[in-house]
Design a protein around this motif. Structure first.
Motif, PDB file in Angstrom:
ATOM      1  N   ARG A 167      43.352  43.944  28.810  1.00 19.92           N
ATOM      2  CA  ARG A 167      44.808  43.870  28.830  1.00 19.92           C
ATOM      3  C   ARG A 167      45.284  43.456  30.211  1.00 19.92           C
ATOM      4  N   ALA A 168      46.186  42.484  30.268  1.00 17.60           N
ATOM      5  CA  ALA A 168      46.699  42.003  31.543  1.00 17.60           C
ATOM      6  C   ALA A 168      47.731  42.964  32.116  1.00 17.60           C
ATOM      7  N   ILE A 169      48.482  43.634  31.263  1.00 15.16           N
ATOM      8  CA  ILE A 169      49.543  44.524  31.718  1.00 15.16           C
ATOM      9  C   ILE A 169      49.164  45.965  31.419  1.00 15.16           C
ATOM     10  N   ARG A 170      49.210  46.799  32.410  1.00 19.67           N
ATOM     11  CA  ARG A 170      48.935  48.233  32.257  1.00 19.67           C
ATOM     12  C   ARG A 170      50.038  48.998  32.950  1.00 19.67           C
ATOM     13  N   GLY A 171      50.200  50.222  32.549  1.00 13.94           N
ATOM     14  CA  GLY A 171      51.171  51.079  33.220  1.00 13.94           C
ATOM     15  C   GLY A 171      50.681  51.473  34.597  1.00 13.94           C
ATOM     16  N   ARG A 172      51.551  51.910  35.432  1.00 16.93           N
ATOM     17  CA  ARG A 172      51.260  52.429  36.770  1.00 16.93           C
ATOM     18  C   ARG A 172      50.175  51.674  37.526  1.00 16.93           C
ATOM     19  N   ALA A 173      50.476  50.511  37.946  1.00 16.05           N
ATOM     20  CA  ALA A 173      49.604  49.712  38.825  1.00 16.05           C
ATOM     21  C   ALA A 173      48.249  49.401  38.201  1.00 16.05           C
ATOM     22  N   GLY A 174      48.193  49.175  36.893  1.00 16.73           N
ATOM     23  CA  GLY A 174      46.960  48.755  36.254  1.00 16.73           C
ATOM     24  C   GLY A 174      45.957  49.852  35.992  1.00 16.73           C
ATOM     25  N   VAL A 175      46.349  51.109  36.114  1.00 13.40           N
ATOM     26  CA  VAL A 175      45.433  52.221  35.895  1.00 13.40           C
ATOM     27  C   VAL A 175      45.440  52.594  34.410  1.00 13.40           C
ATOM     28  N   PRO A 176      44.264  52.615  33.754  1.00 12.04           N
ATOM     29  CA  PRO A 176      44.234  52.969  32.338  1.00 12.04           C
ATOM     30  C   PRO A 176      44.553  54.449  32.118  1.00 12.04           C
ATOM     31  N   ASN A 177      45.224  54.741  31.007  1.00 14.24           N
ATOM     32  CA  ASN A 177      45.536  56.116  30.627  1.00 14.24           C
ATOM     33  C   ASN A 177      44.443  56.566  29.655  1.00 14.24           C
ATOM     34  N   VAL A 178      43.566  57.463  30.116  1.00 15.44           N
ATOM     35  CA  VAL A 178      42.385  57.850  29.354  1.00 15.44           C
ATOM     36  C   VAL A 178      42.342  59.360  29.175  1.00 15.44           C
ATOM     37  N   SER A 179      42.024  59.796  27.953  1.00 20.12           N
ATOM     38  CA  SER A 179      41.799  61.215  27.671  1.00 20.12           C
ATOM     39  C   SER A 179      40.299  61.460  27.698  1.00 20.12           C
ATOM     40  N   VAL A 180      39.880  62.600  28.285  1.00 20.33           N
ATOM     41  CA  VAL A 180      38.458  62.922  28.411  1.00 20.33           C
ATOM     42  C   VAL A 180      38.232  64.353  27.962  1.00 20.33           C
ATOM     43  N   ASP A 181      37.150  64.571  27.203  1.00 20.59           N
ATOM     44  CA  ASP A 181      36.778  65.921  26.790  1.00 20.59           C
ATOM     45  C   ASP A 181      35.272  65.947  26.536  1.00 20.59           C
ATOM     46  N   TYR A 182      34.725  67.153  26.400  1.00 18.64           N
ATOM     47  CA  TYR A 182      33.313  67.336  26.090  1.00 18.64           C
ATOM     48  C   TYR A 182      33.166  67.813  24.659  1.00 18.64           C
TER      49      TYR A 182
END
Length: 87
Positions: A18-33
């Motif tokens: 994706r060329a456009i991302r929120g907040r300066a190109g930082v991906p929004n990722v959820s992480v869990d175990y």
């Protein structure tokens, strides 16, 4: 194209970055175990190696990697870093 599609020469359905991302190109990722087990209680569930699960909120792409243990473990950090490089 992502590095995996490029190396695999995927032409029909490549993973386009994706060329456009929120907040300066930082991906929004959820992480869990997570753990794989047949146990009925929580103590039995957390035996074996944990699986780190990540979901990119923009594309809904999910990733899972088995890691030796929870926390700041070198293999886990490397696996998560490789996933971020694909996003």
């Amino acid at each position: 194209m992502c590095p995996h599609c490029d190396k695999g020469k995927s032409k029909s359905y490549p993973h386009v970055k994706r060329a456009i991302r929120g907040r300066a190109g930082v991906p929004n990722v959820s992480v869990d175990y997570a753990y794989l087990s047949e146990g009925k209680n929580r103590q039995e569930e957390e035996t074996g190696m944990p699986i780190v699960i990540m979901k990119d909120q923009e594309t809904s792409v999910k990733f899972a990697r088995v890691v030796p243990k929870k926390g700041t473990e070198p293999h886990a950090i490397h696996a998560v870093k490789k996933i971020f490089e694909c996003l």
